[in-house]
Motif scaffolding. Structure first.
Motif, mmCIF file in Angstrom:
data_model
loop_
_atom_site.group_PDB
_atom_site.id
_atom_site.type_symbol
_atom_site.label_atom_id
_atom_site.label_comp_id
_atom_site.label_asym_id
_atom_site.label_seq_id
_atom_site.Cartn_x
_atom_site.Cartn_y
_atom_site.Cartn_z
ATOM 1 N N TYR A 749 0.839 -1.194 0.000
ATOM 2 C CA TYR A 749 0.000 0.000 0.000
ATOM 3 C C TYR A 749 0.878 1.249 0.000
ATOM 4 O O TYR A 749 0.693 2.175 -0.791
ATOM 5 C CB TYR A 749 -0.908 -0.035 1.226
ATOM 6 C CG TYR A 749 -1.834 1.148 1.361
ATOM 7 C CD1 TYR A 749 -2.604 1.581 0.281
ATOM 8 C CD2 TYR A 749 -1.942 1.823 2.568
ATOM 9 C CE1 TYR A 749 -3.461 2.663 0.410
ATOM 10 C CE2 TYR A 749 -2.789 2.905 2.708
ATOM 11 C CZ TYR A 749 -3.548 3.323 1.625
ATOM 12 O OH TYR A 749 -4.383 4.396 1.749
ATOM 13 N N GLU A 750 1.858 1.260 0.932
ATOM 14 C CA GLU A 750 2.723 2.410 1.043
ATOM 15 C C GLU A 750 3.484 2.647 -0.246
ATOM 16 O O GLU A 750 3.634 3.795 -0.703
ATOM 17 C CB GLU A 750 3.702 2.159 2.182
ATOM 18 C CG GLU A 750 4.130 3.418 2.860
ATOM 19 C CD GLU A 750 5.104 3.116 3.970
ATOM 20 O OE1 GLU A 750 4.834 2.165 4.729
ATOM 21 O OE2 GLU A 750 6.105 3.811 4.047
ATOM 22 N N ILE A 753 1.287 4.369 -2.782
ATOM 23 C CA ILE A 753 1.114 5.809 -2.530
ATOM 24 C C ILE A 753 2.384 6.559 -2.911
ATOM 25 O O ILE A 753 2.344 7.606 -3.564
ATOM 26 C CB ILE A 753 0.785 6.081 -1.042
ATOM 27 C CG1 ILE A 753 -0.489 5.344 -0.644
ATOM 28 C CG2 ILE A 753 0.617 7.581 -0.824
ATOM 29 C CD1 ILE A 753 -0.851 5.533 0.811
ATOM 30 N N LEU A 754 3.528 5.991 -2.496
ATOM 31 C CA LEU A 754 4.796 6.659 -2.799
ATOM 32 C C LEU A 754 4.980 6.811 -4.303
ATOM 33 O O LEU A 754 5.414 7.847 -4.791
ATOM 34 C CB LEU A 754 5.959 5.875 -2.190
ATOM 35 C CG LEU A 754 6.108 6.030 -0.672
ATOM 36 C CD1 LEU A 754 7.103 5.029 -0.112
ATOM 37 C CD2 LEU A 754 6.548 7.451 -0.322
ATOM 38 N N LYS A 755 4.626 5.777 -5.057
ATOM 39 C CA LYS A 755 4.749 5.860 -6.507
ATOM 40 C C LYS A 755 3.834 6.957 -7.042
ATOM 41 O O LYS A 755 4.209 7.735 -7.923
ATOM 42 C CB LYS A 755 4.372 4.534 -7.152
ATOM 43 C CG LYS A 755 5.461 3.489 -7.053
ATOM 44 C CD LYS A 755 5.010 2.250 -7.805
ATOM 45 C CE LYS A 755 5.908 1.077 -7.510
ATOM 46 N NZ LYS A 755 5.331 -0.171 -8.061
ATOM 47 N N PRO A 837 0.288 0.689 -9.010
ATOM 48 C CA PRO A 837 -0.409 1.522 -8.021
ATOM 49 C C PRO A 837 -1.920 1.464 -8.204
ATOM 50 O O PRO A 837 -2.673 1.395 -7.217
ATOM 51 C CB PRO A 837 0.114 2.927 -8.290
ATOM 52 C CG PRO A 837 1.284 2.792 -9.170
ATOM 53 C CD PRO A 837 1.306 1.431 -9.752
ATOM 54 N N GLN A 839 -3.955 -0.841 -9.164
ATOM 55 C CA GLN A 839 -4.598 -2.037 -8.597
ATOM 56 C C GLN A 839 -4.655 -1.955 -7.077
ATOM 57 O O GLN A 839 -5.669 -2.259 -6.461
ATOM 58 C CB GLN A 839 -3.796 -3.285 -8.970
ATOM 59 C CG GLN A 839 -3.269 -3.287 -10.369
ATOM 60 C CD GLN A 839 -4.162 -4.085 -11.287
ATOM 61 O OE1 GLN A 839 -4.952 -4.893 -10.819
ATOM 62 N NE2 GLN A 839 -4.072 -3.852 -12.575
ATOM 63 N N LEU A 841 -4.366 0.722 -5.057
ATOM 64 C CA LEU A 841 -5.196 1.792 -4.519
ATOM 65 C C LEU A 841 -6.668 1.480 -4.711
ATOM 66 O O LEU A 841 -7.497 1.727 -3.853
ATOM 67 C CB LEU A 841 -4.840 3.116 -5.190
ATOM 68 C CG LEU A 841 -3.403 3.574 -4.922
ATOM 69 C CD1 LEU A 841 -3.111 4.868 -5.656
ATOM 70 C CD2 LEU A 841 -3.168 3.760 -3.431
ATOM 71 N N ARG A 844 -8.172 -0.586 -2.143
ATOM 72 C CA ARG A 844 -8.345 0.078 -0.849
ATOM 73 C C ARG A 844 -9.471 1.097 -0.863
ATOM 74 O O ARG A 844 -9.713 1.775 0.111
ATOM 75 C CB ARG A 844 -7.056 0.801 -0.473
ATOM 76 C CG ARG A 844 -5.950 -0.152 -0.126
ATOM 77 C CD ARG A 844 -5.915 -0.369 1.361
ATOM 78 N NE ARG A 844 -4.772 -1.167 1.726
ATOM 79 C CZ ARG A 844 -4.223 -1.148 2.936
ATOM 80 N NH1 ARG A 844 -4.719 -0.363 3.871
ATOM 81 N NH2 ARG A 844 -3.215 -1.923 3.199
ATOM 82 N N LEU B 58 -0.987 5.780 -13.584
ATOM 83 C CA LEU B 58 -1.017 4.748 -12.555
ATOM 84 C C LEU B 58 -1.432 3.416 -13.164
ATOM 85 O O LEU B 58 -1.263 2.365 -12.568
ATOM 86 C CB LEU B 58 -1.989 5.135 -11.439
ATOM 87 C CG LEU B 58 -1.626 6.418 -10.675
ATOM 88 C CD1 LEU B 58 -2.767 6.851 -9.775
ATOM 89 C CD2 LEU B 58 -0.360 6.223 -9.871
ATOM 90 N N ALA B 82 6.728 8.182 -12.420
ATOM 91 C CA ALA B 82 6.698 8.706 -11.058
ATOM 92 C C ALA B 82 7.253 10.125 -11.035
ATOM 93 O O ALA B 82 6.662 11.040 -10.457
ATOM 94 C CB ALA B 82 7.493 7.796 -10.134
ATOM 95 N N ARG B 85 4.840 12.575 -12.554
ATOM 96 C CA ARG B 85 3.724 12.899 -11.663
ATOM 97 C C ARG B 85 4.114 13.950 -10.643
ATOM 98 O O ARG B 85 3.394 14.898 -10.390
ATOM 99 C CB ARG B 85 3.254 11.636 -10.922
ATOM 100 C CG ARG B 85 2.247 10.795 -11.675
ATOM 101 C CD ARG B 85 1.594 9.784 -10.753
ATOM 102 N NE ARG B 85 2.528 8.783 -10.271
ATOM 103 C CZ ARG B 85 2.809 7.652 -10.915
ATOM 104 N NH1 ARG B 85 2.221 7.379 -12.059
ATOM 105 N NH2 ARG B 85 3.676 6.809 -10.415
ATOM 106 N N HIS B 97 -5.846 8.067 0.950
ATOM 107 C CA HIS B 97 -4.530 7.460 0.717
ATOM 108 C C HIS B 97 -3.372 8.277 1.254
ATOM 109 O O HIS B 97 -2.420 8.590 0.545
ATOM 110 C CB HIS B 97 -4.320 7.180 -0.772
ATOM 111 C CG HIS B 97 -5.238 6.116 -1.297
ATOM 112 N ND1 HIS B 97 -5.527 4.971 -0.602
ATOM 113 C CD2 HIS B 97 -5.945 6.037 -2.452
ATOM 114 C CE1 HIS B 97 -6.357 4.221 -1.302
ATOM 115 N NE2 HIS B 97 -6.639 4.849 -2.425
ATOM 116 N N ILE B 99 -0.108 8.413 3.861
ATOM 117 C CA ILE B 99 0.783 7.397 4.431
ATOM 118 C C ILE B 99 0.595 7.392 5.945
ATOM 119 O O ILE B 99 0.795 8.422 6.605
ATOM 120 C CB ILE B 99 2.247 7.678 4.052
ATOM 121 C CG1 ILE B 99 2.387 7.478 2.544
ATOM 122 C CG2 ILE B 99 3.189 6.739 4.808
ATOM 123 C CD1 ILE B 99 3.776 7.658 2.024
#
Ligand code: ATP
Ligand code: MG
Lengths: 845, 231
Positions: A749-750, A753-755, A837, A839, A841, A844, B58, B82, B85, B97, B99
């Motif tokens: 998950y993290e 988000i980071l991507k 990402p 898929q 996200l 969630r 994405l 990335a 973005r 979303h 962290i």
């Protein structure tokens, strides 16, 4: 019991969901139990082997040993009346002499003189294949002799050759392949020779004043009570110096050693179980976390806290039993499968088989450990309220637990430690070890919490701004309580054990292999006759490579009484009282001697006998100045007063006697001298050749060889303990993998988000690796401290040697800690890095 | 007329689901001009989120061309996407979303930090103040309400001064009042940065605030979209 029935029903339904989340749980429990069970099985196998072979190793059901004399006819008659069969053995050291081509060659040998009844149990195997009776019988009027092949080789003998012992001539009839009573080793100073006692009559070797031991080996009826027999023998031979042994303990030194080593290994195994416990607790915790909604739903449908608790304790209990069962099967099978290897490596007989005792013990440890580590998370299910359904929380099953559960955990812990103490028989050591493990556990727990807080704080400071990879790694450590705790405790505990073993092993080796030779002599020489002493000294003085020679007269004697009371009643089974001791005499104290109390006798003192005794041993035995000791020397009792105590340093391998007396007290008794020779290593070979050709009767022991033998034994012990420590580390590794696997979802998950926010994969990878490395580093550093502390305690208090920190293994451990955590971390970095990402996200949303 | 900032030609998206391969988006052609606000509407499952994911790089198109700001997203690798973005895009989701192990401020500063900006935290603070959260910068997501979390997410999207803003039902998880507040903030954000906005929404009143509304149905752009927007 409808609550129980209900709980069982729900539990069964939930368990059909499979064991997926419980692989780590099962592995941790199974591994710990397997290690302990395997150790127990091997230990029981050795014990059984020693017991089975006890009579053969001993040479009879019981043995009575006398020093420097045969039994008197009435004593002998009494033994014959008491036992079914008696065999008489005489044992002494001598030189085997060979005359060949006008030259004489000699070899040191340990002679065993036997009668027709020998051996009562087992057989002596010879080459060529013949019976011992035939081999020892007269050949054309000359008695036969059988000899250890090592000595036969050294002297270049062949079957049929003539040899001499003292004045008696023998003919070599066979080589000894094995003798049943030599199985347990027996560190004789020379290779074995067997002859018939009657053949020695003319040899002059078994007369008065010569040094020999006799042993009367008894065969008794099956139903004979050995304890009663022992009492009877000790009463009949109430005079000094007999030693009793019986088949129940044919090799007392060996079985004691095996006992201690295995008890120690069980302690190491318990550490493994503690490490596994972390994994067990973590697995139960995350399982119950996932069940929060189920629990809340059950609660909202009217299930009470008790039903819920029962539901999950039944599930976890069933799984624990399953894990323990796997462990027991493994622990039983591994030693059985490895039996040939294990038996080949053991110097003693072993009868390895599946026995219920060790398995029961291991199973019990497993059950207790499982209970200790699961009650806490289980008790938390009581905190889950139906409202958890409507809150968006991960937890619900957290917060404090009722005191009753804390008490239960404590009681189980005490039960576990108590059980270990009783079963190992090493109560003090077990308590210390338990304290150490518990202490390490608490330190690691506190450290984990501290690290978490510090990381959280650090991630918020300005220092790490602009370094998002480092900052988010540090922040993650601060944010994930469960992972931080699991990794630091499991890895920390595993590494601590390894660090402690490393420190102890190194210090022990260091003490023996490095410190010693700097001050140790090259040779230790025994059996120097009175008239040879000056000659040897002269010979050595002429050799420039010899730096120093020290010598002392030596007799052997047994301390029988302390203040006219049997010595054992005063000082128990102190090692000084076990068998005979070397005794010396001297007009002046040795130049290095430090008198700690009392005063040394005048140089020309001739009054009643006086003793100077070693301080430390005297303290252990409770001796004081003015006490009298009765010492049996060559059958003669000498009673003397202790008039001084002195420091005796045994660690330098120089001459050190517990007992020294004034010259007048002992000079008249037949005695020999011992000497230590200090010389350059390069000259050692020549020195031996010089002495041996001039004085063939003398035995010289090369100190370096002796040290090498001791080191070899130590290496074996260290290896055994290291294997135990490795089992702990493997368990730690499993816990690590479990933790990393449990954290994978969060990382995926993290990562997504980071991507999304623009982090390239390299940055994410570094982020994950940094977290692992930092946790590994922390665990490693704590492990070094814990290991050094434990190492210091063991070397200082148990082994009585100096302690120094060994840096190489210490750094190795930190590096290993980092490597292991980073590798397991990276093992579970693949999916977070490769997942799209979108898929992740979407799942969630 | 200015050149399109977003340009999709004959884009297809197919994914392997449990029940075999599903065509999620079919023959999508779409141009969005700079400064334009486009509403994406359509029934649940029609592919709105998927389309937005494609625009954000994405998700990868199975076929066709996705051009954003003169870059062909279909030809860029993961890492290039990335970096792209964090330079040009702000994305807001229905489920925020954030962290979980980072505070509000850290979450907002992250994209700037990733592109190596030294004033990341100052700008993040300013952006949080703009959404009215200057007093909660040290709080963690678990300590904030849904509305507050979404405001943090908005600040995080805004902080890079994006040329293109993508929002996927940003009010879907919020009550009406909070939702309205978030929407105001979103449109305010668009105005401050002069960003192009693509907004997925179910709410009719929001669609009305858009320059243009595109309706998706079964993975295709419905032809009557423009007409409907004009009503
Ligand atoms: N990973 C996937 N594998 C297979 N099918 C998927 C996957 N992700 C989405 N879909 C399918 O693609 C279609 C479009 O999904 P998408 O989420 O884009 O719709 P949406 O218009 O955003 O719906 P909603 O309004 O409910 O958010 C749906 O039918 C969905 O089931
Ligand atoms: Mg959607």
């Amino acid at each position: 019991m409808s609550t129980l029935r209900m709980a069982a029903k729900i539990a069964r339904r939930e368990l059909t969901g499979g064991l997926k989340g419980f692989r780590v749980f099962l592995a941790c429990l199974a591994l710990g139990v397997a290690a302990i069970a395997a150790i127990g099985i091997v230990r029981a196998g050795i014990e059984a082997g020693l017991e089975r072979e006890g009579a053969a190793i001993l040479g009879g059901d019981a043995a009575v040993q006398l020093t420097y004399r045969f039994a008197e006819p009435d004593e002998r008659q009494w033994l014959e009346d008491t036992a079914v069969q008696v065999s008489e053995i005489a044992d002494f050291r001598s030189m085997l002499v060979v005359d060949r081509d006008g030259q004489t060659e000699r070899g040191l040998t340990q002679v065993k003189a036997v009668d027709d009844a020998y051996p009562i149990y087992g057989t002596v195997r010879l080459t060529p294949d013949m019976t011992l009776q035939d081999a020892l019988a007269n050949q054309d009027g000359i008695p036969g002799v059988v000899i250890d092949p090592v000595l036969v080789d050294r002297l270049g003998l062949s079957i049929g050759d003539a040899v001499r012992l003292g004045l008696q001539e023998f003919v070599l009839t066979a080589l000894i392949d094995s003798a049943p009573d030599e199985a347990a080793g027996g560190f004789g100073l020379g290779p074995r020779t067997i002859v018939a006692t009657e053949a020695l009559e003319a040899s002059g070797l078994l007369g008065a004043g010569t040094l020999f031991e006799t042993e009367y080996r008894l065969k008794v009826s099956e139903d004979q009570d050995l304890t009663a027999l022992r009492t009877a023998v000790e009463e009949r031979f109430s005079d000094a110096g007999i030693r009793w042994r019986d088949r129940r303990n044919g090799a007392p030194g060996v079985s004691e050693f095996v006992d201690r080593l295995s008890a120690f290994l069980v302690l190491v195994g318990l550490t493994g179980l503690a490490v596994g416990g972390v994994g067990v607790a973590a697995a139960v915790r995350s399982y119950l976390d996932e069940k929060t909604t189920v629990i809340a739903t059950l609660r909202s449908l009217g299930a009470d806290a008790r039903t819920i608790f029962l539901t999950y304790i039944l599930q976890i209990g069933a799984l624990a039993l399953f894990g323990i069962a796997i462990g027991l099967v493994l622990g039983a099978l591994i030693p059985i499968l490895l039996t040939p290897t294990i038996e080949a490596r053991l110097p003693v007989p072993a009868a390895i088989a599946i026995r219920p005792g060790p398995l029961l013990e291991a199973g019990l440890y497993g059950l207790l450990a499982a209970a200790i580590f699961t009650i806490w998370p289980l008790a938390r299910t009581e905190n889950v309220r139906p409202s958890a359904l409507f809150r968006d929380t991960t937890g619900g099953a957290d917060g404090s637990i009722r005191p009753i559960w804390i008490l239960t955990t404590g009681a189980l812990l005490i039960a576990l430690v108590g059980l270990a103490a009783i079963l190992s028989g090493l109560i003090t050591l077990t308590l210390w070890a338990a304290g150490a493990i518990l202490g390490a556990f608490i330190v690691l727990l506190v450290a984990a919490d501290l690290i978490r807080r510090l990381s959280k704080r650090l991630s918020q400071t300005k220092t790490l701004r602009g370094a998002p990879t480092v900052r988010s790694a540090v922040g993650a450590i601060g944010g994930q309580a469960g992972e931080t705790k699991s990794v630091i405790i499991s890895l920390g505990l595993g590494l601590s054990v390894l660090a402690a073993v490393g420190q102890i092993d190194w210090n022990l080796r260091n003490a023996i292999a490095q410190d010693l030779p700097e001050v140790a002599p090259s040779y230790f020489v025994v059996d120097i006759q009175n008239d040879q002493l000056d000659g040897i000294r002269g010979l050595l003085a002429a050799n420039p490579a010899v730096t120093d020679v020290q010598s002392a007269p030596m007799l052997r004697g047994v301390i029988t009484m302390i203040n006219d009371t049997p010595a054992e009643e005063v000082a128990g089974d102190h090692w000084v009282l076990q068998g005979d001791r070397g005794i010396t005499y001297s007009a002046l104290p040795n130049e290095n001697t430090k008198i700690t109390s009392g005063a040394w006798w005048e140089a020309d003192y001739t009054g009643p006998p006086q003793i100077s005794f070693a301080t430390e041993e005297a303290m252990e035995m409770g001796l004081a100045l003015g006490d009298t000791l009765t010492i049996n020397v060559l059958g003669r009792d000498i009673t003397a007063e202790i008039t001084s105590f002195r420091e005796v340093d045994f660690s330098t391998a120089g001459i050190g006697f517990i007992l020294s007396m004034n010259p007048a007290a002992l000079q008249g008794a037949p005695h020999t001298h011992i000497a230590t020779i200090y010389a350059d290593e390069a000259a050692e070979g020549q020195i031996l050749r010089d002495i041996a050709s001039a004085y063939p009767n003398i035995t010289a022991i090369r100190v370096r060889d002796a040290i090498a033998r001791v080191s070899e034994v130590l290496a074996g012990i260290a290896a055994a303990v290291t294997y135990g420590a490795l089992a702990t580390l493997i368990t730690g590794g499993i816990v690590l993998i479990g933790t990393a696997a449990a954290g994978e979802r969060a990382r995926i998950y993290e990562g997504a988000i980071l991507k999304t926010l623009g982090a390239p994969r390299r940055a994410i990878l570094i982020n994950f690796a940094l977290r692992s490395a930092f946790l590994g580093l922390t665990a490693g550093i704590i492990a070094i401290f814990a290991g050094v502390l434990a190492g210091w305690a063991v070397t200082t208090f148990v082994m009585d040697t100096d302690f120094r920190v060994e840096p190489v293994s210490a750094f190795g451990i930190v590096a290993g800690g980092i490597l292991v955590t980073v590798l397991t971390g990276l093992l579970f970095a693949w999916r977070p890095l490769s997942a799209r990402p979108a898929q992740v996200l979407r799942a969630r949303e | 007329m200015t050149a399109p900032i977003v340009s999709l030609t004959d884009v297809n998206l197919s994914l392997d689901g449990n029940a075999g391969r599903i065509d999620i988006l079919k023959h999508i052609a779409l141009d969005v001009t700079a400064g334009e606000t486009v509403g994406l509407i359509g029934p649940s499952g029609s592919g709105k989120s998927s389309l937005l994911m494609l625009l954000g790089g994405l998700e990868r198109a199975t076929a066709g061309q996705v051009r954003v700001l003169d870059h062909d997203l279909t030809k860029m690798d993961e890492d290039a996407l990335a970096r792209f973005r964090r330079q040009y895009m702000g994305i807001v989701f229905q489920s925020f979303h954030l962290i979980p192990t980072m505070s509000a401020l850290e979450n907002v500063a992250l994209p700037l930090e990733l592109s190596g900006q030294s004033d990341a935290f100052e700008r993040a603070e300013a952006e949080l103040a703009a959404v009215g959260l200057d007093h909660r910068t040290g709080h963690y997501p678990s300590q904030m309400s849904g509305g507050e979390q979404q405001r943090v997410a908005l600040a995080r999207a805004a902080v890079v001064r994006p040329a293109l803003l993508l929002a996927d039902e940003p009010t879907g998880n919020l009550d009406e009042t909070t939702g309205a507040l978030i929407m105001d903030l979103l449109f305010d954000l668009r105005d401050r940065h002069g960003a192009t906005l693509v907004l997925v929404t179910h709410a009719r009143n929001l669609a009305e605030r858009c320059d243009r509304v595109i309706r998706l149905r079964d993975g295709m752009i419905a032809p009557e979209a423009a007409a409907e927007a004009a009503e």
